[in-house]
Design a protein around this motif. Sequence first.
Motif, short mmCIF file in Angstrom:
data_model
loop_
_atom_site.label_atom_id
_atom_site.label_comp_id
_atom_site.label_asym_id
_atom_site.label_seq_id
_atom_site.Cartn_x
_atom_site.Cartn_y
_atom_site.Cartn_z
N THR A 70 0.82 -1.21 0.00
CA THR A 70 0.00 0.00 0.00
C THR A 70 0.85 1.26 0.00
O THR A 70 0.55 2.23 -0.70
CB THR A 70 -0.94 0.00 1.22
OG1 THR A 70 -1.86 -1.07 1.10
CG2 THR A 70 -1.72 1.31 1.33
N SER A 71 1.94 1.26 0.78
CA SER A 71 2.73 2.49 0.94
C SER A 71 3.79 2.67 -0.14
O SER A 71 4.64 3.56 -0.04
CB SER A 71 3.38 2.54 2.33
OG SER A 71 4.11 1.35 2.60
N VAL A 72 3.76 1.83 -1.19
CA VAL A 72 4.53 2.12 -2.41
C VAL A 72 3.55 2.22 -3.58
O VAL A 72 3.91 2.03 -4.73
CB VAL A 72 5.61 1.06 -2.71
CG1 VAL A 72 6.78 1.20 -1.78
CG2 VAL A 72 5.04 -0.36 -2.67
N ASP A 73 2.31 2.56 -3.25
CA ASP A 73 1.27 2.52 -4.27
C ASP A 73 0.17 3.53 -3.98
O ASP A 73 0.31 4.71 -4.25
CB ASP A 73 0.73 1.09 -4.35
CG ASP A 73 -0.12 0.83 -5.58
OD1 ASP A 73 -0.73 1.77 -6.09
OD2 ASP A 73 -0.19 -0.33 -6.03
N GLN A 74 -0.92 3.07 -3.35
CA GLN A 74 -2.16 3.85 -3.33
C GLN A 74 -2.49 4.49 -1.99
O GLN A 74 -3.61 4.96 -1.80
CB GLN A 74 -3.33 2.95 -3.75
CG GLN A 74 -3.82 1.98 -2.69
CD GLN A 74 -3.09 0.66 -2.65
OE1 GLN A 74 -2.03 0.51 -3.24
NE2 GLN A 74 -3.64 -0.32 -1.96
N LEU A 75 -1.55 4.57 -1.08
CA LEU A 75 -1.83 5.12 0.25
C LEU A 75 -2.47 6.52 0.18
O LEU A 75 -3.42 6.80 0.93
CB LEU A 75 -0.55 5.14 1.08
CG LEU A 75 -0.62 5.77 2.47
CD1 LEU A 75 -1.75 5.18 3.31
CD2 LEU A 75 0.72 5.59 3.19
N PRO A 76 -2.01 7.45 -0.69
CA PRO A 76 -2.67 8.76 -0.75
C PRO A 76 -4.15 8.70 -1.10
O PRO A 76 -4.93 9.54 -0.63
CB PRO A 76 -1.87 9.51 -1.82
CG PRO A 76 -0.50 8.90 -1.75
CD PRO A 76 -0.75 7.44 -1.50
N HIS A 77 -4.56 7.71 -1.92
CA HIS A 77 -5.98 7.53 -2.22
C HIS A 77 -6.76 7.23 -0.93
O HIS A 77 -7.82 7.82 -0.67
CB HIS A 77 -6.19 6.36 -3.18
CG HIS A 77 -5.72 6.60 -4.58
ND1 HIS A 77 -6.55 7.08 -5.57
CD2 HIS A 77 -4.53 6.41 -5.17
CE1 HIS A 77 -5.89 7.17 -6.71
NE2 HIS A 77 -4.65 6.77 -6.49
N HIS A 78 -6.24 6.28 -0.17
CA HIS A 78 -6.94 5.86 1.04
C HIS A 78 -6.98 6.99 2.08
O HIS A 78 -7.97 7.14 2.81
CB HIS A 78 -6.27 4.63 1.63
CG HIS A 78 -6.36 3.41 0.77
ND1 HIS A 78 -7.56 2.92 0.30
CD2 HIS A 78 -5.40 2.58 0.28
CE1 HIS A 78 -7.34 1.84 -0.44
NE2 HIS A 78 -6.05 1.62 -0.47
N MET A 79 -5.90 7.76 2.15
CA MET A 79 -5.88 8.88 3.10
C MET A 79 -6.98 9.88 2.76
O MET A 79 -7.71 10.35 3.65
CB MET A 79 -4.51 9.57 3.05
CG MET A 79 -4.43 10.83 3.90
SD MET A 79 -4.44 10.51 5.66
CE MET A 79 -2.67 10.37 5.93
N ALA A 80 -7.12 10.23 1.48
CA ALA A 80 -8.16 11.18 1.08
C ALA A 80 -9.55 10.64 1.41
O ALA A 80 -10.42 11.37 1.89
CB ALA A 80 -8.04 11.49 -0.41
N SER A 81 -9.77 9.35 1.14
CA SER A 81 -11.08 8.76 1.43
C SER A 81 -11.38 8.78 2.92
O SER A 81 -12.51 9.07 3.34
CB SER A 81 -11.13 7.32 0.90
OG SER A 81 -11.10 7.31 -0.51
N LEU A 82 -10.38 8.45 3.74
CA LEU A 82 -10.58 8.44 5.19
C LEU A 82 -10.88 9.84 5.71
O LEU A 82 -11.85 10.04 6.46
CB LEU A 82 -9.34 7.88 5.88
CG LEU A 82 -9.34 7.92 7.42
CD1 LEU A 82 -10.47 7.07 7.98
CD2 LEU A 82 -8.00 7.47 7.98
N GLN A 83 -10.07 10.81 5.32
CA GLN A 83 -10.20 12.15 5.88
C GLN A 83 -11.44 12.88 5.36
O GLN A 83 -12.06 13.65 6.10
CB GLN A 83 -8.94 12.97 5.56
CG GLN A 83 -7.66 12.40 6.11
CD GLN A 83 -7.62 12.37 7.63
OE1 GLN A 83 -8.27 13.17 8.30
NE2 GLN A 83 -6.88 11.44 8.19
#
Length: 708
Positions: free
Chosen positions: A134-147
């Motif tokens: 996840t942290s070499v890929d799509q982590l920023p997507h998940h952060m935006a969805s969470l926040q």
Amino acid sequence: MTIQTHKRTCSLCEATCGIEVRHEDGQILSIKGDKDDPFSKGYICPKATALQDLHEDPDRLRLPMIRRGDEWHEVSWNEALDYTASELMRIRDQHGRDAVASYLGNPNVHNYGNLLFGPMLLKAIGSKNKFSATSVDQLPHHMASLQMLGHQLLQPVADIDRTDFLIIIGGNPLASNGSMMTVPDFRGRIKGIQARGGRVLVIDPRATETARVADEHWFIRPGQDIQLLLAVLHVWVHELSAQLPALPDYVTPADLSAICAGMTPEHAADRTGISAEAIRQLAGDWLSAESASCYGRMGVSVQQYGGLCQWLIMVLNIVSGNFDREGGLMLSHPAVDLPAILAARGSRGNFNRYQSRVRGLPEFGGELPVSVLAEEILTSGEGQVKALVTMAGNPVVSTPNSTQLVTALDSLEFMVSIDYYLNETTRHAHVILPPCGPLERDHYDLIFNSFAVRNVAKYAPALFPPDKGAKEDWQIIHGLLKRMGRGSLKTRLQGRLVLGIMGWMKPSGILNAMLKRGPYKLTLKQLKAASSGMDLGPLRPCMPERLFTRDRKLHLAPDLYLEELERVRPQLLAKNVEDLVLIGRRHVRSNNSWLHNSRRLIKGPRRDRLMIHPEDAERFGIAEGGTVEISSRVGKLVTEAEITEEVMPGVVSLPHGWGHNVDGVRLETAREAGGVNTNVLTDDARLDGLTGNAALNGVPVSVAAVSR
């Protein structure tokens, strides 16, 4: 026996294409697209044929292996599981729970048995040192969805089948078949947009396969996407404010003028390479389109401003009135609604509850950034990682500064890999526990149906029975859990009860229960009867009911984004631009490192050449096909040059996932293909400052011609 046809979903990438496998007497005769599949409608990419290569691969491990010295020995399942559980518990008891780390690779999300049973193993270990791809890929997507939306898995996708203007930034879905957006036959869907009078714009440092079929392609300097996004917002706020629609009542407003302060199109033009005139044209076209969707992917995520970029893409989609409406950015309604299930259990996602021991980087969703894995192993002191569990992952090839990680893995007291290959990572293990192949287990897409551009559901039973004594991944995990009981008598009894029930139900029984409780009240029996899958309809508006924030509001500008933007604003306003930077690239016949042992996929011209623009080749004295050395802060590689105007000046490109010709690897086809591991060059110190995601794109490098 007569020839039979088996229908299932290709489980090798995110597109989830329907396939028909013709077979006779245990032998695969052909793999073709399933024309009756309501989602993919007969489309497949070349990767689907690799399912046969995986099934028949002589290099695939069939029995557990224990390494004694430098030699590997096949052992029984009981011996391997007993030894593994004993070593994990020994290290946990001697050094503490955090001494046992874990790493999960991408293939785990293609295996619903792993998704259901894997978390139980990680909970039993109890370590904070959990890592994944996840942290070499799509982590920023998940952060935006969470926040913004309240759940890390609530991922909006472009309603591509109804949009009039599709903007793709840093993505190449013709090669990736989508990504964080489940969408088979992307080429056909682009043609659909164009046929109805719509337009597709690709913004990328490389003229990708997607760019070639789009209506327009703009080059952009790597890592400068944030400048473009802020400049578009600046035009809307200061020049086109009368055209901005009112925000829906469920959206908390924000001071948009403060967000884009100073970020004019002229300023952005200086840093992005895109003219101020073009930026203004994009801003106007975006607002005037009947519907529009902006999709940003790897090039946007794996850079130093990845978290801010994915947030700003969401902001622009929302502010332009293109969120939760047909043709805009929408949410799927899967038959198994994972966000709702997890939220009901109190799990929406977390951020920064704790930090990594050495560098103090934040946790997200119970995981730490994988860029710190090596230092957590190599740095002595309380909490030092002494053991590692990997599941379907190859971090030596897929994470930054792989040379340092090799040193770290060699120093571990114990390592176990649940994997059916002896690859660049598992060669360091003490035990390898190989699961059966993908055609020897049933399949349902728990994750990718949640990111689909149309609501669908499809289940397929196993095509072939596994070899005698072989185990599925979940059975391996189940076997370890039965041997790892700890805690009070009550805790052990409760754990055994849950484990016993789940083992009795098996993944298919758990899936059936989730389907029955889902929004469509389906059963596994119904899905089995619909062998080509079920069409559950197009995406539909769902706001604000689908929000999981506690106040049921969509938070347009959460404080942590505003604080991060102010922290980096001096950098954004500065004029320093790197002379030469490295980016990655995708290929439709590749999927990270784990398909490179497929003879069907690696045939053809060499794909690991360094793309370099003619102007840069001339100034560095590099010839077409010549040998070139690339150097970064952490390493250097030697490969072959490909001079092309496909990349913009100041940019060089190497694909990810190669470099299999190292000692101890049993991947004969991949070794013969050669190639170099680009993550020898990527830097574990280069991160997105907000999320901790690795910044694999825009890496400063130098190049030099090498005399043969």
